[in-house]
Design a protein around this motif. Structure first.
Motif, PDB file in Angstrom:
ATOM      1  N   SER A  35       0.778  -1.227   0.045  1.00 22.88           N
ATOM      2  CA  SER A  35       0.279  -0.154   0.561  1.00 22.88           C
ATOM      3  C   SER A  35       0.651   1.356   0.226  1.00 22.88           C
ATOM      4  CB  SER A  35      -0.756   0.083   1.448  1.00 22.88           C
ATOM      5  OG  SER A  35      -1.713  -1.000   1.302  1.00 22.88           O
ATOM      6  N   GLY A  45      -5.687   7.035  -3.624  1.00 22.97           N
ATOM      7  CA  GLY A  45      -6.693   5.444  -3.478  1.00 22.97           C
ATOM      8  C   GLY A  45      -4.942   4.477  -3.974  1.00 22.97           C
ATOM      9  N   CYS A  47      -3.290   3.808  -1.377  1.00 25.55           N
ATOM     10  CA  CYS A  47      -2.930   3.851  -0.508  1.00 25.55           C
ATOM     11  C   CYS A  47      -4.590   2.564  -0.064  1.00 25.55           C
ATOM     12  CB  CYS A  47      -2.930   4.307   1.151  1.00 25.55           C
ATOM     13  SG  CYS A  47      -4.500   5.627   0.762  1.00 25.55           S
ATOM     14  N   SER A  48      -5.078   2.060  -0.887  1.00 23.14           N
ATOM     15  CA  SER A  48      -6.309   0.871  -1.125  1.00 23.14           C
ATOM     16  C   SER A  48      -5.813  -0.197  -0.780  1.00 23.14           C
ATOM     17  CB  SER A  48      -6.813   1.471  -2.510  1.00 23.14           C
ATOM     18  OG  SER A  48      -7.125   2.510  -3.080  1.00 23.14           O
ATOM     19  N   LEU A  55     -13.773  -1.288   0.547  1.00 21.20           N
ATOM     20  CA  LEU A  55     -12.890  -0.146  -0.532  1.00 21.20           C
ATOM     21  C   LEU A  55     -12.778   0.938   0.267  1.00 21.20           C
ATOM     22  CD1 LEU A  55     -10.694  -0.655  -2.155  1.00 21.20           C
ATOM     23  CD2 LEU A  55     -12.063   0.957  -3.899  1.00 21.20           C
ATOM     24  N   CYS A  57      -9.476   4.444   2.063  1.00 23.82           N
ATOM     25  CA  CYS A  57      -7.969   4.509   1.521  1.00 23.82           C
ATOM     26  C   CYS A  57      -7.536   4.936   3.278  1.00 23.82           C
ATOM     27  CB  CYS A  57      -7.656   6.513   1.348  1.00 23.82           C
ATOM     28  SG  CYS A  57      -8.796   6.559  -0.420  1.00 23.82           S
ATOM     29  N   SER A  58      -6.201   3.642   2.711  1.00 22.87           N
ATOM     30  CA  SER A  58      -6.449   3.123   4.155  1.00 22.87           C
ATOM     31  C   SER A  58      -5.206   4.637   5.185  1.00 22.87           C
ATOM     32  CB  SER A  58      -5.024   1.935   4.832  1.00 22.87           C
ATOM     33  OG  SER A  58      -3.985   2.638   3.599  1.00 22.87           O
ATOM     34  N   GLY A 104      -2.820   0.397  -5.576  1.00 21.76           N
ATOM     35  CA  GLY A 104      -4.196   0.472  -4.896  1.00 21.76           C
ATOM     36  C   GLY A 104      -5.371   0.319  -6.222  1.00 21.76           C
ATOM     37  N   ALA A 108      -8.734  -1.638  -5.182  1.00 21.09           N
ATOM     38  CA  ALA A 108      -9.632  -1.466  -6.123  1.00 21.09           C
ATOM     39  C   ALA A 108     -10.219  -2.382  -7.040  1.00 21.09           C
ATOM     40  CB  ALA A 108      -9.780   0.569  -6.543  1.00 21.09           C
ATOM     41  N   ASP A 111     -11.711  -5.188  -5.873  1.00 18.90           N
ATOM     42  CA  ASP A 111     -13.186  -4.846  -5.202  1.00 18.90           C
ATOM     43  C   ASP A 111     -14.564  -5.500  -6.429  1.00 18.90           C
ATOM     44  OD1 ASP A 111     -14.459  -4.041  -3.077  1.00 18.90           O
ATOM     45  OD2 ASP A 111     -14.356  -2.263  -4.067  1.00 18.90           O
ATOM     46  N   ASN A 131      -8.831   6.567  -7.752  1.00 23.48           N
ATOM     47  CA  ASN A 131      -6.917   6.160  -8.076  1.00 23.48           C
ATOM     48  C   ASN A 131      -6.956   6.751  -8.961  1.00 23.48           C
ATOM     49  OD1 ASN A 131      -8.855   3.637  -7.170  1.00 23.48           O
ATOM     50  ND2 ASN A 131      -7.116   3.319  -6.808  1.00 23.48           N
TER      51      ASN A 131
END
Ligand code: FES
Ligand code: FES
Length: 151
Positions: A35, A45, A47-48, A55, A57-58, A104, A108, A111, A131
């Protein structure tokens, strides 16, 4: 403080400070550097990750908010040596240049395909709208998602 969470299917305990982001905890404490930290503002995005299957953003999630929850990072998507179909498709379609955005996009897109196995072009664009890629112009990335979606 110490938090307990599940990361890529494995239990983990980690000491964090109260204001620390999940992204920092993953990268710097759990040594999961997939990430990426590109903006730290929820804009790119890179860091997704999936938090309990959603989902996020961390960089915008506090590590303490993940206490007791399940996180899946890009490192958790491949099946051993076998790349996730989105990862393989990005390679095959030439959708990776510097690669900084790639984790990222992988999370995404994975997901999206888990929810919508055969997405339309608009659904792909919408799912990846959060993203940013500074290199590819997106066309190859969209090609890759279509390739990965192919039954
Ligand atoms: S680093 Fe989290 S959104 Fe850019
Ligand atoms: S490949 Fe470089 S930012 Fe996307």
């Amino acid at each position: 403080m110490r938090i307990s969470l599940t990361v890529n299917g494995e239990p983990a305990e980690v000491d964090v400070w109260e204001g620390e982001s999940l992204l920092v905890a993953l990268r710097e404490r759990l040594e999961l550097a997939g990430s990426k930290n590109a903006c730290e503002q929820g804009e790119c995005g890179s860091c997704s990750v999936l938090l309990d299957g959603a989902l996020v953003c961390s960089c915008l999630v506090l590590a303490v908010q993940a206490d007791g929850h399940a996180v899946v990072t890009v490192e958790g998507l491949a099946d051993g040596e076998r790349l996730h179909p989105v990862q393989q498709a990005l390679v095959d379609a030439g959708g990776v240049q510097c690669g900084f955005c790639t984790p990222g996009f992988v999370v995404a897109a994975a997901d999206l395909l888990a929810r919508v196995p055969e997405p339309s072009q608009d659904e792909i664009r919408e799912a990846l709208a959060g993203n940013l890629c500074r290199c590819t112009g997106y066309a190859k990335i969209f090609d890759a998602v279509r390739l990965a979606a192919r039954p």
